[in-house]
Scaffold this active site. Structure first.
Site, PDB file in Angstrom:
ATOM      1  N   ASP A 257      13.048  42.048  46.657  1.00  0.00           N
ATOM      2  CA  ASP A 257      11.645  42.184  47.005  1.00  0.00           C
ATOM      3  C   ASP A 257      11.563  42.591  48.481  1.00  0.00           C
ATOM      4  OD1 ASP A 257       8.757  40.322  45.775  1.00  0.00           O
ATOM      5  OD2 ASP A 257       8.895  42.152  46.966  1.00  0.00           O
TER       6      ASP A 257
HETATM    7  C1  GLC Z   1       5.645  42.870  47.344  1.00  0.00           C
HETATM    8  C2  GLC Z   1       5.660  42.114  46.040  1.00  0.00           C
HETATM    9  C3  GLC Z   1       6.320  42.850  44.928  1.00  0.00           C
HETATM   10  C4  GLC Z   1       6.146  44.350  45.106  1.00  0.00           C
HETATM   11  C5  GLC Z   1       6.879  44.756  46.372  1.00  0.00           C
HETATM   12  C6  GLC Z   1       6.710  46.257  46.681  1.00  0.00           C
HETATM   13  O1  GLC Z   1       5.842  42.005  48.415  1.00  0.00           O
HETATM   14  O2  GLC Z   1       6.180  40.788  46.043  1.00  0.00           O
HETATM   15  O3  GLC Z   1       5.728  42.393  43.703  1.00  0.00           O
HETATM   16  O4  GLC Z   1       6.692  45.041  43.996  1.00  0.00           O
HETATM   17  O5  GLC Z   1       6.466  44.000  47.502  1.00  0.00           O
HETATM   18  O6  GLC Z   1       5.359  46.521  46.958  1.00  0.00           O
END
Ligand code: GLC
Length: 715
Positions: A257
């Site tokens: 993440d």
């Molecule tokens: C965010 C979220 C995740 C998302 C990623 C990219 O912090 O936790 O669900 O896919 O970043 O945007």
């Protein structure tokens, strides 16, 4: 030698680490932009993946840089959070789950994938599969609700929809099952907080949707930000390497993440970025999203002997393999090469409208308030959600532009062209401002009927949007009292539209209002969808995929609880209950009214003694003794009355829908393979435990409303 092995043999360390790096292409969504301008790094081959790039032209330009100007010409993998639509937005997942219709779940994902791929994208960070039982947590809106079996069906449908028949197709996206795992169990419902649950709960509740996604062939998995009992998921070798890759057989890409690898230092399990990068790589994380830990720290980790080149090569191999499966080597410009036809856009809007109407849950409808009776000469549409089209999108709106959203006023103007539509916000959401109340009450006084638009702003759910109080923000309650009181005094119908990304705790509203529709955030066609249901053009059919608490004090509240040794008994003080509130939710999982009235009878289950290799045939008769045609949803639950471990009161094992005209009779069938009756034994592997099992069928997870038959499971 294969293309991939040849490439790995040719790549420098910097190029290898580039393939393990994903950065935002210049703008960010949910965290700090670390990488800044990516173009030079793409030319140098030291960035191999991007996120948050919108538009076919910029995507093609970045792809051209990689393919035509870098040394090895390895194409970029470019992803975006296409969670519930791309340019045309569908209802937020928590609302869409309430259709209990895997075909629709697949169809909207397929439509979103086609739109996103037409913009050149090849990956979506979806489906979000986190079971959510705590509405204080803002991210329940992004997922399939409180039940693991529902979550597993949702996972299968979404992976099929996003990825299509072949990942190499021009309209296919690599799906990313997220956030692995148990993110929804954050302490106190606070996002990113620590998670500490039992091994059994992990396997019975939070893993099943991910196991289903893997079985459906999901291309990638994203670990959650959170730690599980002190071990951050991003470094959790046990759950990533041993469980996900080992036991579940996942051989795709694990993408971290946003900045999560660097955050291992904040978690307190890594002293610095070198240790953080080493832990993540050893656990099996292939792509570092946004933290620059792999590019910046793995060379030092190699030098300190914390990681091996073999580990790096294994990760690079998985990333290149995914790019190859996506067809990016064969034709890096395949996605985005052909603009979508106008009829495809129009079809998508029609689908969004139909799904939007089907996602509306009629929570209450007394005095036959709904559908609103014609003629409606003057309609007052009031409340803080009566005008902002932007909020119709809900969280994670991908490429959905504000101007493309149909709000409530536009929807009713189109549905009732002869009526005078009056709109006023009345009060604000984000403040205590009430200066507009008098004007709004005046509009209501002059109208034949009132649409009262209440709820949360779209930004009050989703990531980092948790709430400790789950009522209506601002002075909406005061406003609602005034509108309802005035309307009642003048005999005018009020339809309350409740916009939210979670169940709201508003018992007073359910007492005072005659008609309440949960309209969640329905996406681009929200206004048309709402008007379709309110005017009766479409009969409401959705059910809530999450239990609605009466009070925050009941949380976590969900139907799959274990009975305990002193289950609630109003006649016995020393039993499991509150002094000041009933245990039951405001609305049970599966609640949702229709314009019909359905009665069930004659539940039959065969065979009465089932062996592990057989399946149960379950049938129930249904009649619509209401005045209007409607669609009923019926749920199949099981309950193992006596087992080696106490079993949940109800376990969901099926749902079916039936549409009946007034007075029409029908029957609903379920087929339940005996393996669905297994439980996880002491070693957490599925086992058959012979004995009596209750089979329950009904309209929601209220036991008193279920028909029950008991069968025996033999060894
Ligand atoms: C965010 C979220 C995740 C998302 C990623 C990219 O912090 O936790 O669900 O896919 O970043 O945007």
């Amino acid at each position: 030698m294969s293309r991939i092995e040849t490439l790995i043999g040719d790549m420098t360390l910097a190029e290898k680490l580039g393939q393990l790096t994903m950065t935002a292409a210049g703008h960010t969504v949910t965290g700090p932009v670390i990488a800044g301008d990516s173009t030079e790094a793409i030319r140098a081959g030291t960035i191999g993946n991007l996120l948050n790039l919108v538009g076919a032209a910029p995507v093609r330009e970045m792809q051209r840089l990689a393919v035509e100007e870098s040394r090895l010409g390895i194409p970029l993998l470019i992803g975006l959070d296409v969670v519930h639509g791309h340019r045309t937005l569908f209802p937020v997942p928590l609302a869409e789950a309430g259709l209990f219709d895997p075909q629709i779940w697949e169809r909207t994902a397929r439509a979103a994938a086609a739109a996103a791929a037409a913009d050149g994208l090849a990956m979506t960070f979806a489906p979000m599969l986190d079971v959510a039982r705590d509405p204080r947590w803002g991210r329940g809106v992004e997922g399939p609700g409180e039940d693991p079996w529902l979550g597993a069906r949702f996972a299968e449908a979404k992976v099929r929809g996003f990825q299509g028949a072949s990942l190499g197709a021009a309209d296919a996206l690599a799906a990313v099952a997220k956030h692995y795992c148990a993110y929804g169990a954050v302490c106190a419902g606070r996002d990113y907080a620590s998670v500490d649950i039992s091994e059994r709960t992990l396997h019975e509740v939070y893993l099943p949707p991910f196991a289903a996604a893997v079985a459906a062939g999901v291309a990638a998995v994203m670990p959650a930000f959170t730690d599980l009992a002190g071990m951050p998921m991003t470094a959790h070798a046990g759950l990533l390497r041993d469980c996900l890759r080992g036991r579940l057989g996942f051989d795709g890409v694990i993408v971290s993440d946003y900045n999560a690898i660097a955050e291992l230092v904040r978690h307190g399990v890594a002293a610095d970025l070198v240790e953080a990068a080493s832990l993540a790589l050893a656990a099996g994380v292939d792509i570092d999203m946004m933290s620059n830990a792999y590019r910046g720290a793995l060379p030092a980790a190699l030098g300190r002997g914390l990681v091996t080149m073999a580990q790096i090569d294994a990760a690079v191999r998985r990333v290149l393999d995914l790019k190859q499966r996506l067809g990016l080597f064969d034709d890096p410009y395949r996605r985005g090469a052909t603009p979508e036809r106008a009829e495809a856009l129009a079809a998508r809007r029609r689908l969004a409208r139909a799904v939007g109407a089907r996602a509306i849950v009629m929570l209450k409808n007394e005095r036959a308030t709904l559908p609103l009776a014609a003629p409606l000469r003057r309609l007052a549409i009031v409340g803080p959600l009566s005008s902002p089209e932007a909020d119709m999108r809900g969280p994670w709106w991908a490429a959905g532009e504000v101007q493309d959203q149909v709000g409530v006023v536009a929807g009713f103007r189109a549905a009732l062209p002869a009526a005078e539509i009056l709109q006023a916000a009345g009060v604000a959401i984000e403040s205590e401002d009430t200066h507009g109340m008098a004007e709004a009450l005046q509009l209501c006084g002059a109208a034949d009927a009132i649409i009262l638009c209440l709820g949360e702003a779209a930004a009050m759910s989703g990531e980092a949007a948790c709430r400790a109080h789950l009522g209506l923000p601002g002075r909406q309650r005061q406003f609602a009292h005034a509108v309802l009181e005035q309307a009642r005094a003048r005999g005018k119908p009020v339809v309350v539209l409740l916009f939210s990304g979670r169940p709201l705790v508003v018992p007073w509203l359910f007492e005072q209002a005659d008609a309440v529709l949960a309209v969640w955030f329905l996406g681009s066609e929200a206004g048309h969808a709402i008007a379709d249901v309110v005017t009766g053009a479409v009969s409401p059919s959705a059910r809530t995929a999450i239990s609605w608490p009466r009070a925050v004090g009941q949380i976590p509240i969900f139907f799959g609880q274990r009975r305990g040794g002193r289950p609630a008994d109003p006649k016995d003080h020393y039993t499991s209950k509150y002094l000041d509130l009933p245990n039951e939710p405001q609305f049970a999982f599966g609640h949702g009214l229709t314009y019909g009235h359905f009665t069930l009878s004659n539940l039959r289950v065969t065979p009465p003694l089932v062996t592990p290799g057989e399946a149960l045939q379950i049938q129930v008769d249904v009649v619509n003794d209401g005045a209007r045609a409607a669609q009923e949803t019926l749920f199949l639950f099981v309950h193992d009355k006596v087992a080696s471990l106490a079993r949940p009161l109800l376990e969901l094992r099926g749902f079916e829908r039936i549409t009946l005209a007034p007075g029409e009779r029908g029957s609903v069938r379920f087929l339940l393979p005996a393996p669905e009756l297994r439980i996880l034994g002491p070693d957490l592997t599925p086992v058959f435990e012979p004995g009596e099992i209750e089979i329950l069928v009904g309209p929601c997870a209220e036991r008193a409303r279920l028909l029950v038959e008991t069968i025996r499971l033999s060894a």
